[in-house]
Design a protein around this motif. Sequence first.
Motif, short mmCIF file in Angstrom:
data_model
loop_
_atom_site.label_atom_id
_atom_site.label_comp_id
_atom_site.label_asym_id
_atom_site.label_seq_id
_atom_site.Cartn_x
_atom_site.Cartn_y
_atom_site.Cartn_z
N GLN A 28 0.92 -1.11 0.00
CA GLN A 28 0.10 -0.02 0.06
C GLN A 28 0.82 1.33 -0.08
O GLN A 28 1.58 1.27 0.95
N ILE A 29 0.64 1.82 -0.85
CA ILE A 29 1.50 3.19 -0.87
C ILE A 29 0.52 4.37 -0.45
O ILE A 29 -0.39 4.85 -0.98
N GLN A 30 0.82 5.17 0.80
CA GLN A 30 0.17 5.86 1.29
C GLN A 30 1.07 7.46 1.63
O GLN A 30 0.28 8.39 1.75
N ARG A 31 2.24 7.16 1.27
CA ARG A 31 3.19 8.57 1.61
C ARG A 31 4.38 8.33 0.66
O ARG A 31 5.02 7.33 0.46
N LEU A 32 4.52 9.34 -0.17
CA LEU A 32 5.55 9.48 -0.99
C LEU A 32 6.53 10.63 -0.52
O LEU A 32 5.89 11.71 -0.24
N LEU A 60 1.84 13.53 -0.46
CA LEU A 60 3.12 13.86 -0.78
C LEU A 60 4.12 14.83 0.29
O LEU A 60 3.37 15.53 0.86
N ILE A 61 5.25 14.22 0.58
CA ILE A 61 6.09 14.93 1.48
C ILE A 61 7.14 15.53 0.51
O ILE A 61 7.85 14.64 0.07
N ILE A 123 17.70 12.39 3.69
CA ILE A 123 16.71 11.79 2.82
C ILE A 123 16.25 10.57 3.46
O ILE A 123 15.15 10.22 3.63
N VAL A 124 17.22 9.60 3.57
CA VAL A 124 17.15 8.20 4.14
C VAL A 124 16.54 8.40 5.66
O VAL A 124 15.34 7.59 6.00
N GLU A 125 17.06 9.10 6.48
CA GLU A 125 16.70 9.28 7.87
C GLU A 125 15.20 9.81 8.09
O GLU A 125 14.14 9.39 8.52
N THR A 126 15.10 10.72 7.07
CA THR A 126 13.45 11.20 7.01
C THR A 126 12.45 10.19 6.41
O THR A 126 11.37 10.12 7.04
N ALA A 127 12.86 9.56 5.38
CA ALA A 127 12.04 8.72 4.80
C ALA A 127 11.51 7.75 6.02
O ALA A 127 10.50 7.16 5.99
N LEU A 128 12.75 7.19 6.79
CA LEU A 128 12.28 6.32 7.83
C LEU A 128 11.37 6.62 8.98
O LEU A 128 10.40 6.26 9.42
N MET A 134 7.71 5.38 -0.55
CA MET A 134 8.51 5.39 -1.62
C MET A 134 9.36 6.84 -1.71
O MET A 134 8.73 7.68 -1.04
N ILE A 135 10.44 6.66 -2.15
CA ILE A 135 11.27 8.04 -2.06
C ILE A 135 11.32 8.43 -3.55
O ILE A 135 11.84 7.50 -4.41
N MET A 136 11.13 9.68 -3.94
CA MET A 136 11.21 10.18 -5.39
C MET A 136 12.50 11.30 -5.54
O MET A 136 12.23 12.12 -4.74
#
Length: 173
Positions: A28-32, A60-61, A123-128, A134-136
């Motif tokens: 499920q993709i809820q947050r990009l 979208l973040i 970017i990786v830390e914020t994504a976690l 997903m990271i774009m």
Amino acid sequence: VSRKLVHEIDKPVLLVTSSEGTSSDLPQIQRLLVALDGSIKSEQVLPYARMLGKSLNCELILMSVPAVPSVKNYRAPADVLETIRIKAVANMQKFLEAVARSLREEGLEVRTVVTGSMPARTIVETALNENVDMIMITSKGRGGLDYIMVGSVAQRIVENTEIPVFIVPIVDK
């Protein structure tokens, strides 16, 4: 393989880490998380983020990492670097809010984040921390001597996360 893809692609690509024992259910993709650096070139990821946000009805973040060195890495007076950083953060917040406003006008749910000083790590830390699905990002596709001297933010992100990474290559015409 991912290193070659990051440096050689000329079409958008989604890199997904494969893990043994994972469910065969579609995620499920809820947050990009959409990483932007304030350049027009980094905005090339926005049409894809807009399309995915609309079709998946997900948040979208928009995120940016200010291009300001940390005080401990330079001999410049701390107050000078802090002044530069405050100005850079304010400029990036204005930029991201302008982008967010146009996306919100299209009915998308959008938040903005300006933080950190080391792009790939931040970017990786914020994504976690944000629990994104997903990271774009965009990638300049640096290779050879450029990669050795400057490195590749996209490559470091791919190497340091299990989160799928959607990469839009910057193609200079």
